[in-house]
Enzyme design. Sequence first.
Site, mmCIF file in Angstrom:
data_model
loop_
_atom_site.group_PDB
_atom_site.id
_atom_site.type_symbol
_atom_site.label_atom_id
_atom_site.label_comp_id
_atom_site.label_asym_id
_atom_site.label_seq_id
_atom_site.Cartn_x
_atom_site.Cartn_y
_atom_site.Cartn_z
ATOM 1 N N GLU A 38 39.068 44.182 44.457
ATOM 2 C CA GLU A 38 39.425 45.520 43.961
ATOM 3 C C GLU A 38 38.985 46.602 44.934
ATOM 4 O O GLU A 38 37.816 46.641 45.342
ATOM 5 C CB GLU A 38 38.785 45.762 42.582
ATOM 6 C CG GLU A 38 39.072 47.171 42.061
ATOM 7 C CD GLU A 38 38.783 47.383 40.591
ATOM 8 O OE1 GLU A 38 38.392 46.425 39.893
ATOM 9 O OE2 GLU A 38 38.956 48.533 40.134
ATOM 10 N N ASP A 78 37.686 38.469 30.946
ATOM 11 C CA ASP A 78 36.507 38.999 31.636
ATOM 12 C C ASP A 78 35.237 38.620 30.892
ATOM 13 O O ASP A 78 35.184 38.686 29.661
ATOM 14 C CB ASP A 78 36.574 40.535 31.663
ATOM 15 C CG ASP A 78 37.036 41.067 32.999
ATOM 16 O OD1 ASP A 78 36.858 40.382 34.019
ATOM 17 O OD2 ASP A 78 37.589 42.187 33.010
ATOM 18 N N LYS A 80 36.511 35.485 34.237
ATOM 19 C CA LYS A 80 36.330 36.296 35.448
ATOM 20 C C LYS A 80 34.965 36.975 35.376
ATOM 21 O O LYS A 80 34.598 37.494 34.322
ATOM 22 C CB LYS A 80 37.439 37.343 35.575
ATOM 23 C CG LYS A 80 37.223 38.335 36.720
ATOM 24 C CD LYS A 80 38.490 39.082 37.088
ATOM 25 C CE LYS A 80 38.776 40.310 36.269
ATOM 26 N NZ LYS A 80 37.746 41.371 36.374
HETATM 27 O O1 KIV Z 1 38.936 44.862 33.530
HETATM 28 C C1 KIV Z 1 40.002 44.835 34.158
HETATM 29 O O2 KIV Z 1 41.075 45.165 33.656
HETATM 30 C C2 KIV Z 1 39.964 44.389 35.539
HETATM 31 C C3 KIV Z 1 41.145 44.731 36.394
HETATM 32 C C4 KIV Z 1 41.090 46.156 36.763
HETATM 33 C C5 KIV Z 1 41.244 43.861 37.569
HETATM 34 O O3 KIV Z 1 39.004 43.826 35.976
#
Ligand code: KIV
Length: 274
Positions: free
Chosen positions: A190, A92, A121
């Site tokens: 989500e 992320d 992401k």
């Molecule tokens: O940060 C995370 O774990 C996520 C998932 C909930 C998809 O973005």
Amino acid sequence: MSTYSDKPLTAVTLNTLAKMKKSGEKIACLTAYDATFTAVLEAADIEVILVGDSLGMVIQGVATTLPVTVDEMIYHCRCVARARKRALLIADMPFMSYSSPAQALENAARLMKEGGAQMVKLEGGGDQSEVVRALARNGIPVCAHLGLRPQSFYKMGGYRVQGRDAAAAQSIVDDAQALQLAGADLLLLECVTTAVAETVVATTEVPVIGIGAASSCAGQVLVLHDILGITPGKRPRFCKDFMLGADSIQGAVERYVAAVKSGAFPAAEHTFCT
Ligand code: KIV
């Protein structure tokens, strides 16, 4: 069940995920934040591991994902990368680390070079197209996270199901198409209504990974701690505790992967019909 798989290791790539979408084989994804759990996920033959900024809540004990920093993401990503063998590793991009193409490029490069991520992401809709285009142009694979965007917790007024009225539903569908056009390789949806998820799946070509979305998504993702029944606080409705009926953590992860593959998860009770 064995802890270490003796199957030959063929690394999961974007091509693997595209082929799985085409053949209908479901893609299983879970979060991980350290080497030990990564080894457990690898032994369960999971295809995708996400170092999510959910680590703010499940590892650091903060209330939202907002305080998580790029340095913290790199630290956890590196821990996961050391134990990763076959799964595709997504990291992320934390809150405010991609507010311009230049900032996004710098931080995505750090996640890949220092953290060992293979894809980044980011959260956002069509308004992130310029950032996604810049990343894609520089050879950085992108997963775009739509629907409920936890980094926009305050702007969205809390964790709520998205796409409930016609205008909101259309805007998610339009966002998904814009992000795909900008170069996103994967979409993550989500907490949206089943109808929205099904429309996004039907109108895009890249694999869509769902969490509280629809069983028709190409794959599913959950936070590891949620499937192990150790969610800090209230467990969201779209999660399932796979420790119930399992005799070990390894067994619970294998049950999750099997349930995603067979289509048994998510069941109707893990999705939102309205
Ligand atoms: O940060 C995370 O774990 C996520 C998932 C909930 C998809 O973005």
